[in-house]
Enzyme design. Structure first.
Site, short mmCIF file in Angstrom:
data_model
loop_
_atom_site.label_atom_id
_atom_site.label_comp_id
_atom_site.label_asym_id
_atom_site.label_seq_id
_atom_site.Cartn_x
_atom_site.Cartn_y
_atom_site.Cartn_z
N LYS A 110 142.04 72.80 34.82
CA LYS A 110 142.26 71.98 36.01
C LYS A 110 141.66 70.58 35.84
O LYS A 110 142.33 69.58 36.09
CB LYS A 110 141.67 72.68 37.25
CG LYS A 110 142.41 73.98 37.59
CD LYS A 110 141.86 74.66 38.81
CE LYS A 110 140.49 75.23 38.64
NZ LYS A 110 140.35 76.33 37.69
N ASP B 208 143.59 73.61 23.48
CA ASP B 208 143.32 74.69 24.43
C ASP B 208 144.23 75.84 24.06
O ASP B 208 145.44 75.81 24.33
CB ASP B 208 143.59 74.23 25.87
CG ASP B 208 143.15 75.28 26.89
OD1 ASP B 208 143.17 76.48 26.56
OD2 ASP B 208 142.79 74.88 28.02
N VAL C 289 131.29 66.34 30.53
CA VAL C 289 131.13 66.49 31.99
C VAL C 289 131.37 67.96 32.34
O VAL C 289 131.54 68.33 33.49
CB VAL C 289 132.10 65.54 32.74
CG1 VAL C 289 131.90 65.59 34.25
CG2 VAL C 289 131.88 64.09 32.29
N ALA C 290 131.39 68.82 31.30
CA ALA C 290 131.66 70.25 31.56
C ALA C 290 130.35 71.01 31.72
O ALA C 290 129.87 71.21 32.84
CB ALA C 290 132.49 70.83 30.43
N GLU D 64 118.49 71.79 33.01
CA GLU D 64 118.55 70.71 34.01
C GLU D 64 117.44 70.85 35.02
O GLU D 64 117.25 71.96 35.54
CB GLU D 64 119.92 70.73 34.70
CG GLU D 64 121.04 70.38 33.73
CD GLU D 64 122.43 70.39 34.35
OE1 GLU D 64 122.56 70.70 35.55
OE2 GLU D 64 123.39 70.08 33.63
N HIS E 198 124.11 65.31 36.39
CA HIS E 198 125.09 66.32 36.85
C HIS E 198 125.75 65.88 38.17
O HIS E 198 125.62 66.54 39.20
CB HIS E 198 124.41 67.69 37.01
CG HIS E 198 125.37 68.83 36.98
ND1 HIS E 198 125.06 70.09 36.50
CD2 HIS E 198 126.68 68.93 37.37
CE1 HIS E 198 126.10 70.90 36.61
NE2 HIS E 198 127.10 70.21 37.13
N LEU E 199 126.45 64.76 38.07
CA LEU E 199 127.06 64.18 39.28
C LEU E 199 128.56 64.38 39.36
O LEU E 199 129.21 63.85 40.26
CB LEU E 199 126.77 62.66 39.32
CG LEU E 199 125.32 62.23 39.56
CD1 LEU E 199 125.24 60.70 39.65
CD2 LEU E 199 124.79 62.86 40.84
N1 LIG Z 1 129.95 68.08 35.87
C1 LIG Z 1 130.38 68.64 36.97
O1 LIG Z 1 129.82 68.40 38.04
C2 LIG Z 1 131.55 69.56 36.95
C3 LIG Z 1 132.45 69.59 38.02
C4 LIG Z 1 133.52 70.45 37.96
C5 LIG Z 1 133.70 71.28 36.88
N2 LIG Z 1 132.80 71.26 35.88
C6 LIG Z 1 132.94 72.12 34.73
O2 LIG Z 1 134.11 71.78 34.02
C7 LIG Z 1 134.58 72.91 33.33
C8 LIG Z 1 136.08 73.03 33.49
O3 LIG Z 1 136.42 73.24 34.84
P1 LIG Z 1 137.93 73.58 35.23
O4 LIG Z 1 137.95 73.67 36.70
O5 LIG Z 1 138.86 72.66 34.57
O6 LIG Z 1 138.07 75.03 34.60
P2 LIG Z 1 139.43 75.72 34.17
O7 LIG Z 1 139.12 77.16 34.08
O8 LIG Z 1 140.55 75.31 35.05
O9 LIG Z 1 139.71 75.15 32.71
C9 LIG Z 1 139.00 75.53 31.59
C10 LIG Z 1 139.95 75.46 30.41
O10 LIG Z 1 139.20 75.68 29.22
C11 LIG Z 1 140.05 76.39 28.33
N3 LIG Z 1 139.27 77.01 27.28
C12 LIG Z 1 138.50 78.13 27.36
N4 LIG Z 1 137.96 78.39 26.15
C13 LIG Z 1 138.38 77.42 25.31
C14 LIG Z 1 138.16 77.15 23.94
N5 LIG Z 1 137.37 77.93 23.19
N6 LIG Z 1 138.73 76.06 23.40
C15 LIG Z 1 139.52 75.26 24.14
N7 LIG Z 1 139.79 75.48 25.45
C16 LIG Z 1 139.21 76.54 26.03
C17 LIG Z 1 140.75 77.37 29.24
O11 LIG Z 1 141.95 77.83 28.64
C18 LIG Z 1 141.03 76.52 30.45
O12 LIG Z 1 142.31 75.93 30.39
C19 LIG Z 1 133.77 74.07 33.87
O13 LIG Z 1 132.74 74.41 32.98
C20 LIG Z 1 133.16 73.55 35.12
O14 LIG Z 1 131.98 74.19 35.45
C21 LIG Z 1 131.73 70.40 35.87
O1 LIG Z 2 130.78 73.63 38.08
C1 LIG Z 2 130.78 72.81 38.98
O2 LIG Z 2 131.45 72.95 40.02
C2 LIG Z 2 129.99 71.57 38.82
O3 LIG Z 2 129.18 71.65 37.72
C3 LIG Z 2 129.25 71.15 40.05
O4 LIG Z 2 127.94 71.59 40.10
P1 LIG Z 2 127.05 71.23 41.39
O5 LIG Z 2 127.60 71.98 42.54
O6 LIG Z 2 125.67 71.68 41.07
O7 LIG Z 2 127.15 69.78 41.59
#
Ligand SMILES: NC(=O)c1ccc[n+]([C@@H]2O[C@H](COP(=O)([O-])OP(=O)(O)OC[C@H]3O[C@@H](n4cnc5c(N)ncnc54)[C@H](O)[C@@H]3O)[C@@H](O)[C@H]2O)c1
Ligand SMILES: O=C(O)[C@H](O)COP(=O)(O)O
Length: 599
Positions: free
Chosen positions: A158, A178, A238-239, A269, A291-292
């Site tokens: 996503k 992916d 940012v993951a 963190e 982590h924003l």
């Molecule tokens: N920094 C933040 O505040 C923040 C905010 C939102 C999401 N996130 C993080 O971002 C990440 C992704 O979120 P999302 O909603 O897109 O998740 P998602 O599940 O929609 O997408 C993850 C994708 O990673 C792929 N994947 C899994 N293993 C893989 C591999 N070994 N190689 C390549 N691709 C692989 C999956 O097929 C999937 O399409 C999550 O870890 C989430 O926690 C961080």
């Molecule tokens: O996985 C998430 O949704 C993000 O990393 C957001 O984390 P937070 O709610 O601590 O901001």
């Protein structure tokens, strides 16, 4: 019904992190919401037994110890996407639902990624700091453009896909790795899918990670992978911290191999300033944020409302829309199933109490057929019914604070207890001789056959021992009213509610008086009484199953008792009775067995 619930009965919700009030107000009218920021892990362990729901973001570590210490916890709600701070396996074992908000912060995370990429490309943080420091250093902060550059995305889910679309808008070429992504979806977003890191690392100008932190992604970008990137490339995370090796990244920056890194997430963190991550934070070519990614007003409103709505659903006994550890079921299907969920739980509970109490009864008959006939048979997702059966079967023999069995852990519990259930659907009318539109029948198979995994429909019937050991219970629902229509060899008609005494006896005059007097002496009042006669033969067709090929064994009861004048007497009583009362009843002449059940 009382107008106000006593305070101690109001479910309690613990919120140890900052959640936007938009969601919390939804809870506050019916639940006791406790916002306790800054709890230490020990404090969390100490207070968690009091709570029914726990709402967290990424900071609270919901460990196995926390979950085990919880006494009444039904749900852990993660106001965000990543659930790597929650021990989901342990929650599943304990029957605690884990929910998240899978789409509430996608846009925020994707925009933050683009913001970091642009900041890094144009050296905005350093330029800003320099200017605030009173300097005017225009030649020091010459950046690069992203237009025409190659962006490599690992994880086209996503967030990854949203980043891809935004990057396309900036004129970038987007390649993604992916293994689970849909080629059609990638093509629609004009993203080129590659099949290995080696295929795209040497060509990307910017590399961004958008996978969850799981075993296959931990340390995915380490020294060897960074070395494959072209000199002067830039990387973003940012993951999750841990997908990129922080030490290797620091080295790549220090050696000048990479031109920059933008990091929003860290292995620990907040990062310890003396640690490798701390040095990474301090590096002049690292753009870092605490982590924003999800920290926008819009995203926080979304995730807060999303998870709070789900907490309300779970606490009122419904299923949430985004359970991480429970099967997905459409709300309208779940609604339709509700009375049957109650019915099947009662069938299971009645089975355990009635047959375990019968002479020679035991829990060793652990292989069951659950047969759905009539309208109920058209529902394909019967997981809630399966879970209700396991709960019903085990609740009477589990301790009060024993395992909380539900749709989340029913399969696991059944496996651990060696219970096998085969669910069967028959669209035939539920019962040709009655007006029931749906009928659910529970048939237990004897232990001698339990180990055999041959087709159940034949075993149930031909393998069941004769006489008292016919363990069959049928029931139906009419609106919210539940009815047991068959109990063993008897055609019954009683509501499975409250305290009941079930007596098997010869149908002779005076029985009711004798039973009434024994119960009277024990100070037990009889609320109702019903007599169930021996049922006509039960055929395979009645159960909606295929008869044996030769048709010779196609009845369950075979009429073997029809010559005996037996009946089942079901008495609704006003209290639970001690074992002595049922033993006294069973000693009476003409009473074959008596057992008390609470449903
Ligand atoms: N920094 C933040 O505040 C923040 C905010 C939102 C999401 N996130 C993080 O971002 C990440 C992704 O979120 P999302 O909603 O897109 O998740 P998602 O599940 O929609 O997408 C993850 C994708 O990673 C792929 N994947 C899994 N293993 C893989 C591999 N070994 N190689 C390549 N691709 C692989 C999956 O097929 C999937 O399409 C999550 O870890 C989430 O926690 C961080
Ligand atoms: O996985 C998430 O949704 C993000 O990393 C957001 O984390 P937070 O709610 O601590 O901001």
């Amino acid at each position: 019904m009382p107008l106000f619930k006593p305070k101690e009965l109001t479910p309690k919700v613990l919120v140890p992190e900052t959640l936007f009030p938009d969601g919390l107000v939804l809870l506050q009218s019916s639940l006791d919401v406790d916002e306790r920021k800054g709890l230490t892990p020990d404090e969390l362990l100490r207070i968690i037994p009091d709570y029914d729901a726990l709402l967290v973001r990424s900071e609270t570590k919901v460990t196995a110890a926390v979950l085990q210490a919880a006494r009444r916890l039904k749900v852990v709600a993660r106001a965000g996407v990543g659930v790597d701070n929650v021990d989901v396996d342990e929650a599943t074992k304990l029957g605690i639902v884990v929910v998240n908000s899978p789409s509430g912060n996608i846009g925020a995370a994707a925009e933050h990624t683009i913001a970091l990429m642009m900041s890094m490309a144009r050296k905005i943080p350093e330029a800003c700091a320099s200017l605030k420091d009173g300097k005017w250093e225009r030649s020091k902060f010459v950046g690069v453009e992203v237009k025409g550059k190659i962006l490599g995305i690992i994880g086209l889910g996503k967030v990854g896909l949203t980043v891809a679309r935004l990057a396309k808008g900036l004129g970038m070429t987007v390649n993604a790795l992916d293994p689970y992504a849909s080629p059609a979806v990638a093509a629609l977003a004009s993203v080129n899918l590659v099949s290995s890191l080696a295929e795209f690392l040497p060509s990307v100008d910017f590399l961004t990670i958008h996978t969850p932190l799981i075993a296959s992604t931990r340390g995915m970008i380490s020294k060897a992978e960074l070395a494959q990137m072209k000199p002067g490339a830039r990387i973003l995370n940012v993951a999750r911290g841990g997908t990129v090796d922080e030490g290797a990244l620091l080295e790549a920056l220090e050696s000048g191999h990479l031109a920059g890194a933008a990091v929003d997430v860290f292995t620990s963190e907040p990062p310890d300033l003396d640690s490798t991550a701390g040095k990474l934070v301090a590096h002049p070519r690292a753009v870092v944020t605490p982590h924003l990614g999800a920290s926008t007003v819009e995203a926080q409103e979304n995730v807060s409302v999303d998870v709070c709505e789900q907490v309300l659903e779970i606490l009122k006994g419904s299923l949430p829309r985004s359970a991480v550890n429970a099967p997905l079921i459409l709300p309208e299907e779940y609604q339709k199933l509700q009375p049957f969920v109650r019915l099947v739980e009662k069938l299971g509970s009645l089975y355990t109490q009635h047959y375990a109490a019968m002479p020679g009864g035991s829990m060793t008959w652990n292989t069951f057929d659950l047969i759905y006939q009539g309208e109920i048979a058209s529902i394909s997702n019967t997981k809630p019914l399966f879970a209700a059966l396991i709960k019903g079967l085990l609740a009477p023999i589990s301790s009060a604070d024993g395992i909380n069995i539900n749709i989340v852990n029913a399969e696991l519990v059944a496996r651990e207890r060696g219970i096998f259930v085969s669910e069967r659907h028959s669209r035939d009318p539920a019962d040709q001789s009655s007006s029931y539109s749906s009928l659910v029948t529970l048939v237990a198979r004897p232990p001698s056959r339990a180990s055999s995994r041959a087709p159940a429909s034949v075993e149930v019937v031909t393998g069941a021992p004769q006489g008292h050991s016919q363990r069959i219970i049928s029931g139906t629902c009419s609106g919210d009213r539940l009815l047991i229509t068959r109990l063993g060899r008897f055609e019954a008609s009683f509501e499975p509610e409250g305290n009941l005494i079930i007596c098997e006896n010869y149908d002779s005059p005076g029985k009711i008086g004798v039973v009434g007097s024994i119960l009277g002496q024990a100070g037990v009042n009889i609320n109702f009484m019903t007599v169930a006669p021996v049922s006509p033969n039960l055929t395979f067709n009645d159960l909606g199953l295929t008869p044996d090929k030769d048709g010779s064994e196609n009845t369950v009861a075979k009429g073997e008792f029809s010559s005996l004048n037996e009946a089942l007497m079901i008495l609704g009583i006003d209290r639970d009775v001690p074992l002595q009362v049922t033993s006294d009843l069973a000693k009476e002449g003409g009473v074959l067995s008596a057992c008390a059940v609470t449903l």
